[in-house]
Design a protein around this motif. Sequence first.
Motif, PDB file in Angstrom:
ATOM      1  N   VAL A  39       0.839  -1.197   0.000  1.00  0.00           N
ATOM      2  CA  VAL A  39       0.000   0.000   0.000  1.00  0.00           C
ATOM      3  C   VAL A  39       0.875   1.249   0.000  1.00  0.00           C
ATOM      4  O   VAL A  39       1.746   1.407   0.865  1.00  0.00           O
ATOM      5  N   PHE A  40       0.633   2.105  -0.951  1.00  0.00           N
ATOM      6  CA  PHE A  40       1.311   3.412  -1.013  1.00  0.00           C
ATOM      7  C   PHE A  40       0.549   4.390  -0.135  1.00  0.00           C
ATOM      8  O   PHE A  40      -0.688   4.478  -0.203  1.00  0.00           O
ATOM      9  N   VAL A  41       1.258   5.152   0.703  1.00  0.00           N
ATOM     10  CA  VAL A  41       0.602   6.118   1.587  1.00  0.00           C
ATOM     11  C   VAL A  41       1.244   7.492   1.444  1.00  0.00           C
ATOM     12  O   VAL A  41       2.463   7.624   1.276  1.00  0.00           O
ATOM     13  N   ALA A  42       0.402   8.518   1.483  1.00  0.00           N
ATOM     14  CA  ALA A  42       0.871   9.903   1.430  1.00  0.00           C
ATOM     15  C   ALA A  42      -0.154  10.780   2.151  1.00  0.00           C
ATOM     16  O   ALA A  42      -1.281  10.347   2.420  1.00  0.00           O
ATOM     17  N   GLY A  43       0.243  12.002   2.453  1.00  0.00           N
ATOM     18  CA  GLY A  43      -0.662  12.915   3.148  1.00  0.00           C
ATOM     19  C   GLY A  43      -0.488  14.349   2.696  1.00  0.00           C
ATOM     20  O   GLY A  43       0.635  14.816   2.496  1.00  0.00           O
ATOM     21  N   LEU A  44      -1.621  15.037   2.521  1.00  0.00           N
ATOM     22  CA  LEU A  44      -1.628  16.467   2.186  1.00  0.00           C
ATOM     23  C   LEU A  44      -2.737  17.101   3.001  1.00  0.00           C
ATOM     24  O   LEU A  44      -3.919  16.813   2.793  1.00  0.00           O
ATOM     25  N   PHE A  45      -2.362  17.971   3.943  1.00  0.00           N
ATOM     26  CA  PHE A  45      -3.326  18.404   4.959  1.00  0.00           C
ATOM     27  C   PHE A  45      -3.256  19.913   5.165  1.00  0.00           C
ATOM     28  O   PHE A  45      -2.284  20.430   5.701  1.00  0.00           O
ATOM     29  N   HIS A  46      -4.282  20.607   4.698  1.00  0.00           N
ATOM     30  CA  HIS A  46      -4.392  22.035   4.966  1.00  0.00           C
ATOM     31  C   HIS A  46      -5.839  22.482   4.836  1.00  0.00           C
ATOM     32  O   HIS A  46      -6.534  22.089   3.898  1.00  0.00           O
ATOM     33  N   GLU A  95      -0.566  -4.065  11.949  1.00  0.00           N
ATOM     34  CA  GLU A  95      -1.401  -5.156  12.447  1.00  0.00           C
ATOM     35  C   GLU A  95      -1.756  -6.129  11.334  1.00  0.00           C
ATOM     36  O   GLU A  95      -1.841  -7.343  11.564  1.00  0.00           O
ATOM     37  N   ARG A  96      -1.970  -5.614  10.140  1.00  0.00           N
ATOM     38  CA  ARG A  96      -2.341  -6.452   9.000  1.00  0.00           C
ATOM     39  C   ARG A  96      -1.132  -7.059   8.286  1.00  0.00           C
ATOM     40  O   ARG A  96      -1.279  -7.941   7.441  1.00  0.00           O
ATOM     41  N   GLY A  97       0.049  -6.563   8.615  1.00  0.00           N
ATOM     42  CA  GLY A  97       1.245  -7.044   7.942  1.00  0.00           C
ATOM     43  C   GLY A  97       1.420  -6.507   6.536  1.00  0.00           C
ATOM     44  O   GLY A  97       2.126  -7.099   5.717  1.00  0.00           O
ATOM     45  N   TRP A  98       0.793  -5.363   6.260  1.00  0.00           N
ATOM     46  CA  TRP A  98       0.927  -4.768   4.933  1.00  0.00           C
ATOM     47  C   TRP A  98       2.360  -4.273   4.709  1.00  0.00           C
ATOM     48  O   TRP A  98       3.037  -3.826   5.645  1.00  0.00           O
ATOM     49  N   GLN A  99       2.776  -4.306   3.459  1.00  0.00           N
ATOM     50  CA  GLN A  99       3.993  -3.619   3.056  1.00  0.00           C
ATOM     51  C   GLN A  99       3.620  -2.172   2.736  1.00  0.00           C
ATOM     52  O   GLN A  99       2.794  -1.926   1.853  1.00  0.00           O
ATOM     53  N   VAL A 100       4.184  -1.236   3.463  1.00  0.00           N
ATOM     54  CA  VAL A 100       3.850   0.173   3.287  1.00  0.00           C
ATOM     55  C   VAL A 100       4.940   0.869   2.488  1.00  0.00           C
ATOM     56  O   VAL A 100       6.129   0.775   2.815  1.00  0.00           O
ATOM     57  N   VAL A 101       4.531   1.569   1.442  1.00  0.00           N
ATOM     58  CA  VAL A 101       5.447   2.385   0.650  1.00  0.00           C
ATOM     59  C   VAL A 101       5.117   3.850   0.949  1.00  0.00           C
ATOM     60  O   VAL A 101       4.131   4.384   0.451  1.00  0.00           O
ATOM     61  N   PRO A 102       5.892   4.524   1.793  1.00  0.00           N
ATOM     62  CA  PRO A 102       5.591   5.910   2.138  1.00  0.00           C
ATOM     63  C   PRO A 102       6.107   6.872   1.071  1.00  0.00           C
ATOM     64  O   PRO A 102       7.252   6.763   0.634  1.00  0.00           O
ATOM     65  N   GLY A 103       5.257   7.791   0.649  1.00  0.00           N
ATOM     66  CA  GLY A 103       5.627   8.749  -0.388  1.00  0.00           C
ATOM     67  C   GLY A 103       6.047  10.083   0.181  1.00  0.00           C
ATOM     68  O   GLY A 103       7.222  10.309   0.490  1.00  0.00           O
ATOM     69  N   ALA A 114       7.570   9.287  -6.435  1.00  0.00           N
ATOM     70  CA  ALA A 114       7.558   8.098  -5.582  1.00  0.00           C
ATOM     71  C   ALA A 114       6.647   7.022  -6.168  1.00  0.00           C
ATOM     72  O   ALA A 114       6.968   5.820  -6.129  1.00  0.00           O
ATOM     73  N   LEU A 115       5.506   7.436  -6.716  1.00  0.00           N
ATOM     74  CA  LEU A 115       4.601   6.483  -7.345  1.00  0.00           C
ATOM     75  C   LEU A 115       5.242   5.811  -8.559  1.00  0.00           C
ATOM     76  O   LEU A 115       5.067   4.608  -8.788  1.00  0.00           O
ATOM     77  N   PHE A 130       4.505  19.127  -3.773  1.00  0.00           N
ATOM     78  CA  PHE A 130       3.883  17.868  -3.358  1.00  0.00           C
ATOM     79  C   PHE A 130       3.670  16.961  -4.563  1.00  0.00           C
ATOM     80  O   PHE A 130       4.007  15.773  -4.533  1.00  0.00           O
ATOM     81  N   ARG A 131       3.109  17.516  -5.610  1.00  0.00           N
ATOM     82  CA  ARG A 131       2.781  16.733  -6.801  1.00  0.00           C
ATOM     83  C   ARG A 131       4.040  16.070  -7.386  1.00  0.00           C
ATOM     84  O   ARG A 131       4.029  14.889  -7.733  1.00  0.00           O
ATOM     85  N   ALA A 132       5.115  16.854  -7.491  1.00  0.00           N
ATOM     86  CA  ALA A 132       6.343  16.329  -8.087  1.00  0.00           C
ATOM     87  C   ALA A 132       6.875  15.136  -7.299  1.00  0.00           C
ATOM     88  O   ALA A 132       7.233  14.092  -7.869  1.00  0.00           O
TER      89      ALA A 132
END
Length: 497
Positions: A5-12, A58-66, A92-93, A85-87
């Motif tokens: 699972v790829f994870v990223a965050g953009l918060f404003h 907990e699920r044992g997922w492989q996490v790909v942090p962006g 990373a994707l 952020f986009r770049a």
Amino acid sequence: MTPTVFVAGLFHETHTFLHERTGMDSFRKMALFHGRDIIANNDDNGSPMDGFLWYARERGWQVVPGIQMAAMPSGMVEEEVYNYFRAHFFAALEKSWPSLDAVYLVLHGAMVSEGTPDAEGRLLEELQHFLDARGKQIPVVAVLDLHANVSQQMVSNSTCLYAYRKNPHTDAREAAIKAAVLLHEIMLEPAVRQVFRATPYIIPPAGLGTDADPMRAVLRKAAAMEAASPEILCINVMAGFAYADIADCGVSFTCCTRGSAEKADACLAELERELAQHLQAAYPEENRLEEVLALTGKQTPVLLIEAADNIGGGTPGDGTGVLAPLLATGRNGIVAVLNDAVAVQACVAAGIGANIALLIGAKTDAFHGEPVKFEGTVKNLTDGRFELENKNSHLASIMGSHVNMGTCAVISNGQATILLTTCKTPPMDLGQLRSQGIAPEAARYIIVKAAVSHKQAYDPVAAAAFYIDSPGLCTSNLTRLPYRHIGNKIISMPAGT
């Protein structure tokens, strides 16, 4: 097989009526993390990202942090921020997409940049184009703040959105976990659809507490619909963020379901009717300070809620619209917090124990009062760092449990004790005061720059609380704001209702 699972965050949360712009420095001060630093900086901090990472382990997922970027609510976001952020997000994707089974995003849902009124919708659409161009069909799930201004573009380009259920946002981490649970279910059984329903209502933050109507009634009905319909994965009640002058501003609903779109839409239409029936409670009237002071008795402390300078809504936190007239009455036992980096530096130069005369507050713009002359003693100087007393507080949903107010000074005289901060910090946890040597229980009056987010922390120690009508760009009287882009949206109680 273990999902990746790829994870990223953009918060404003963007307040478009503010003159200031929010640039890269604002994000560097709060959160700008790449790759594994996302994991290192969110572990056990009570944030939504922490919630996702915990569930993934907990699920044992492989996490790909962006990439993860976040900043305090403030003015329009500079396009440089979105481009940065986009770049990095798509770079990373590009490296990881062949192995991915899903994408998980931590978003706010109310970000406006100079280039687009719907930053999250733009991001989700670009993400979908990226995946489509590579023939990659995987679920895209996002957790949203309850105050998201949701668009059809956001819904059409995601698999499932899941919003916080509580305001104050004491369930932000829990909501992120629930969104991850839904992602797990969708990976097992992908056939879902989302249905979106906008409403004509823009409601000020003070009318959006979930322990009171209209939100209480609407959320209760939504929960009953979820419970009664096994095919429905979730129904979201998004309260919206009133201070974004965009077409998609306001209350909206979504439903993620394995059933028919027609049934989902009927549920959302029923929720809109429920909201309309409780509109009287959505537009609260605020009190004049002199009226409140005449009502207060001997029980203390009394909270004077200055929603017009609601830091959690983006305003500067240096408004003097309540402090100035309160000091003028001669009353004592006053506690207030002002964001005033200039005054802090003057206190640092003077040193602890020094007597000092300052002009405090109202240094950002002309909308939040005039500077106040204050003479007192410098009682404390700190680096402004503190730990949340409640790791599930609303503040954790924004900043995590480790808070940095920047260099701080406490000044005091016979009337008032003022905490001066370098970085504006919402009053969502009493650790903010106690860490600086201020006992909130001992105050007679506490000025609180918030709308609802303070309630979990401050209501238990207060004898009474009153919303005060004062100048500021987070006013609850939305008719004072110069909207241009909301069309025929309703911003006040309809006549005859």
